[in-house]
Design a protein around this motif. Structure first.
Motif, PDB file in Angstrom:
ATOM      1  N   ARG A 340     -19.581 -91.375 154.408  1.00 31.23           N
ATOM      2  CA  ARG A 340     -18.157 -90.881 154.713  1.00 31.23           C
ATOM      3  C   ARG A 340     -18.455 -90.996 156.694  1.00 31.23           C
ATOM      4  N   GLU A 341     -19.598 -90.574 157.354  1.00 28.64           N
ATOM      5  CA  GLU A 341     -19.243 -91.448 158.690  1.00 28.64           C
ATOM      6  C   GLU A 341     -18.698 -92.467 159.238  1.00 28.64           C
ATOM      7  N   ALA A 342     -19.040 -93.607 158.464  1.00 31.85           N
ATOM      8  CA  ALA A 342     -18.313 -94.820 158.755  1.00 31.85           C
ATOM      9  C   ALA A 342     -16.639 -94.952 158.962  1.00 31.85           C
ATOM     10  N   TYR A 351     -15.400 -99.644 165.704  1.00 27.97           N
ATOM     11  CA  TYR A 351     -15.270-100.652 164.800  1.00 27.97           C
ATOM     12  C   TYR A 351     -16.238-101.289 165.351  1.00 27.97           C
ATOM     13  N   ALA A 352     -17.063-100.833 165.605  1.00 27.26           N
ATOM     14  CA  ALA A 352     -18.696-101.748 166.076  1.00 27.26           C
ATOM     15  C   ALA A 352     -19.511-100.368 165.720  1.00 27.26           C
ATOM     16  N   ASP A 353     -19.044 -98.738 166.281  1.00 28.18           N
ATOM     17  CA  ASP A 353     -19.623 -98.164 165.441  1.00 28.18           C
ATOM     18  C   ASP A 353     -19.627 -97.679 164.125  1.00 28.18           C
ATOM     19  N   ALA A 354     -18.686 -97.789 163.880  1.00 27.20           N
ATOM     20  CA  ALA A 354     -18.593 -98.422 162.119  1.00 27.20           C
ATOM     21  C   ALA A 354     -19.031 -99.400 161.852  1.00 27.20           C
ATOM     22  N   ALA A 355     -19.596-100.458 161.996  1.00 26.66           N
ATOM     23  CA  ALA A 355     -20.489-100.968 161.368  1.00 26.66           C
ATOM     24  C   ALA A 355     -21.641-100.935 161.488  1.00 26.66           C
ATOM     25  N   TYR A 374     -20.947-103.479 151.598  1.00 28.75           N
ATOM     26  CA  TYR A 374     -20.623-105.392 152.402  1.00 28.75           C
ATOM     27  C   TYR A 374     -19.617-105.594 153.429  1.00 28.75           C
ATOM     28  N   LEU A 375     -18.517-105.280 152.300  1.00 27.71           N
ATOM     29  CA  LEU A 375     -16.940-105.414 152.347  1.00 27.71           C
ATOM     30  C   LEU A 375     -16.108-104.778 153.789  1.00 27.71           C
ATOM     31  N   GLN A 376     -17.118-103.184 153.500  1.00 26.09           N
ATOM     32  CA  GLN A 376     -16.205-102.287 154.499  1.00 26.09           C
ATOM     33  C   GLN A 376     -17.237-103.050 156.263  1.00 26.09           C
ATOM     34  N   ALA A 377     -18.421-103.271 155.715  1.00 27.75           N
ATOM     35  CA  ALA A 377     -19.154-103.079 157.461  1.00 27.75           C
ATOM     36  C   ALA A 377     -18.711-104.830 157.656  1.00 27.75           C
ATOM     37  N   GLY A 378     -18.752-105.549 156.904  1.00 32.29           N
ATOM     38  CA  GLY A 378     -18.287-107.052 157.719  1.00 32.29           C
ATOM     39  C   GLY A 378     -16.186-106.499 157.909  1.00 32.29           C
ATOM     40  N   SER A 379     -15.672-105.444 157.430  1.00 34.54           N
ATOM     41  CA  SER A 379     -14.242-105.730 157.831  1.00 34.54           C
ATOM     42  C   SER A 379     -14.951-104.753 159.248  1.00 34.54           C
TER      43      SER A 379
END
Length: 523
Positions: A340-342, A351-355, A374-379
């Motif tokens: 949720r935070e991401a 974006y860097a904080d979200a990753a 994993y896709l969200q982290a990569g995005s």
């Protein structure tokens, strides 16, 4: 009249009374339910028998929880025999709470004769289970198995079986329902509460899931008396949870308010009330309802997550992010809290904080981390300009779900945009297109691979299809212009770029303007 607010005829025609009604309508339109309720009450003082004012006062009173205004306006509507069908639901709650059997039977009769007639059998069963359990269960005999009320009947019968003291039969019935809906915490907690009330703490402990375990007695709390209050509160909440949409939110508010009359400690009903109020645009009232759910509640975590969603919906993104971060930083934060935070960090372009937050969620989930995480982290890493780090995460997403066209498209297009092998990217995109042939974004990506590979004629028809399906997608329009240019259709290319420029901002708009003037820069 200002803002087109039609006003009813008021007794005496006092301009001050008319002004109160107009103010109430305006406050209603602005989502200021508290102000609307005050002014509807004043207008009703001036015209105590006016049903137009009364129905609006009734709804406003329900929205803000003004029981006196609800009761007063309801009496006006019932006296004129124009009350909406949902007033019988409130009448039943009042009758059960006061122990008035005659009023209970009258309310049940009205419900049975109205549009919610299918809920009458389980409601009647709950009203008599405390005095005649056998007759209560008999209310379900002969009811059709395929009907609008079948699901509600089945669940109510399982809980009433437990309330009747038939623990073994009740547990079997509840567990059968949980096979279809294993994440139904409300049913688990309600059943456990009934078991504890019937000396079944051990059975309750088994029924509760890990996160709801501990001392089953302390976790579930005492069953309110009479037992009808417990059962009808839960039945109303179950029904209301199915009615959370734009057209039926007012009915969900009635059901939630009635449930809380019967069991003021039932926080699941308070969550329903919050969502229904939000559906009506009453965000301050919704947030106030959440404030009443305390940390010792089984529904506290759900309430905190709902608060984040409401703040975000209200446009208070910074407050929503602060609340989400607080939840994510708690020692017992789960994957949902981290995610949720991401998600909020992504909306803020951090974006860097979200990753980093998505990666923490992956670590917390362990082997349970799914392909989408994993896709969200990569995005997030990709959008932070860190494609080299993003690619392995997207590849992991595909390894976990080889037939997910979204992941295939993301990796294929990302490779094209970051100097990857065009032939390999095309294979990924062809797989994605085969899995989801009507997706305009995937068509665009595949066509782009053809164009970059030197096959512009093959790209053009795909891009034309994509642009026709998504005329408001500037990327597709720009790519179509590039393809037209490469096949010599220069006028059409500039037309497509002009469409793309209308949707572009800042640097993108400048780049497209340069194309319109000079053609595309060779890659």
């Amino acid at each position: 009249m200002a803002a087109g607010l039609a006003a009813p005829a008021l007794a005496g025609g006092d301009p001050g009374d008319l002004a109160a009604y107009v103010r109430a309508r305006a406050a209603d339109a602005d989502g200021r339910g508290d102000r609307a309720a005050v002014d509807y009450a004043r207008a009703l003082d001036a015209a105590p028998g006016n049903v137009v004012i009364a129905i609006r006062a009734y709804r406003a009173g329900l929205q803000v929880g003004d029981e006196a205004l609800v009761a007063r306006s309801r009496a006006v509507l019932e006296s004129a025999d124009v009350e909406p069908g949902d007033t019988a639901l409130l009448a039943l709650a009042d009758a059960v709470r006061s122990g008035n059997n005659a009023a209970t039977q009258a309310a049940l009769g009205k419900i049975a004769a109205g549009p919610l007639d299918f809920v009458a059998p389980p409601l009647r069963a709950w009203t008599i289970v405390g005095t005649d359990p056998k007759r209560a269960l008999a209310q379900f005999d002969g009811l059709p198995r395929r009907s609008l009320g079948a699901r509600y009947n089945t669940e109510a019968r399982a809980l009433i079986t437990l309330a009747a003291g038939r623990k073994r039969d009740g547990v079997v019935a509840v567990e059968a329902l949980l096979v279809a809906e294993p994440d139904d915490r409300d049913l688990r907690l309600s059943a456990a509460q009934l078991l504890v009330a019937n000396d079944g703490a051990a059975e309750a402990q088994q029924l509760l899931r890990d996160k709801d375990r501990g001392d089953a007695t302390a976790r579930t709390g005492a069953v309110p008396q009479p037992i009808a209050a417990f059962g009808i509160a839960r039945f109303y909440t179950r029904l209301g949870a199915d009615l959370i949409d734009e057209d039926t939110a007012p009915l969900a508010i009635v059901l939630a308010r009635a449930a809380l009359k019967l069991d003021p400690r039932y926080d699941r009903a308070r969550l329903l009330l919050t969502r229904a109020l939000a559906g009506e645009g009453a965000l301050p009232a919704a947030l106030s309802a959440l404030d009443m759910i305390t940390p010792d509640s089984a529904w506290f975590a759900d309430a905190q997550a709902e608060r984040v969603a409401l703040l975000r919906r209200a446009g208070k993104t910074a407050d929503a992010l602060a609340a989400a971060t607080k939840l994510a930083e708690a020692p017992d934060a789960d994957v949902d809290a981290l995610r949720r935070e991401a998600d909020l960090l992504m909306t803020e372009a951090r974006y860097a904080d979200a990753a980093a937050a998505y990666r923490r969620a992956i670590a917390r989930a362990g082997d349970e981390a799914g392909w989408l995480l994993y896709l969200q982290a990569g995005s997030a890493l990709d959008r932070a300009g860190r494609w080299r780090e993003a690619r392995p995460l997207i590849e992991k997403s595909i390894a976990l779900a080889p037939d997910q066209p979204i992941a295939l498209n993301y990796l294929g297009y990302g490779a094209l945009e970051n100097g990857g092998d065009i032939a390999e990217a095309r294979k990924l995109l062809e797989r994605a297109a085969a899995l989801r042939p009507g997706d305009d974004s995937i068509l665009d990506s595949l066509a782009w691979s053809y164009l970059l590979g030197g096959d512009a004629p093959r790209a053009v028809p795909l891009l034309e299809r994509a642009a026709a399906g998504s005329p408001d997608n500037g990327t597709i329009s720009e790519h179509l212009g590039d393809a037209y240019w490469h096949v010599g259709r220069r006028f059409e290319a500039r037309y497509a770029w002009a469409a793309a420029k209308l949707l572009a901002k800042d640097d993108d708009a400048a780049r497209i303007a340069a194309k319109i003037a000079n053609g595309p820069v060779p890659r």
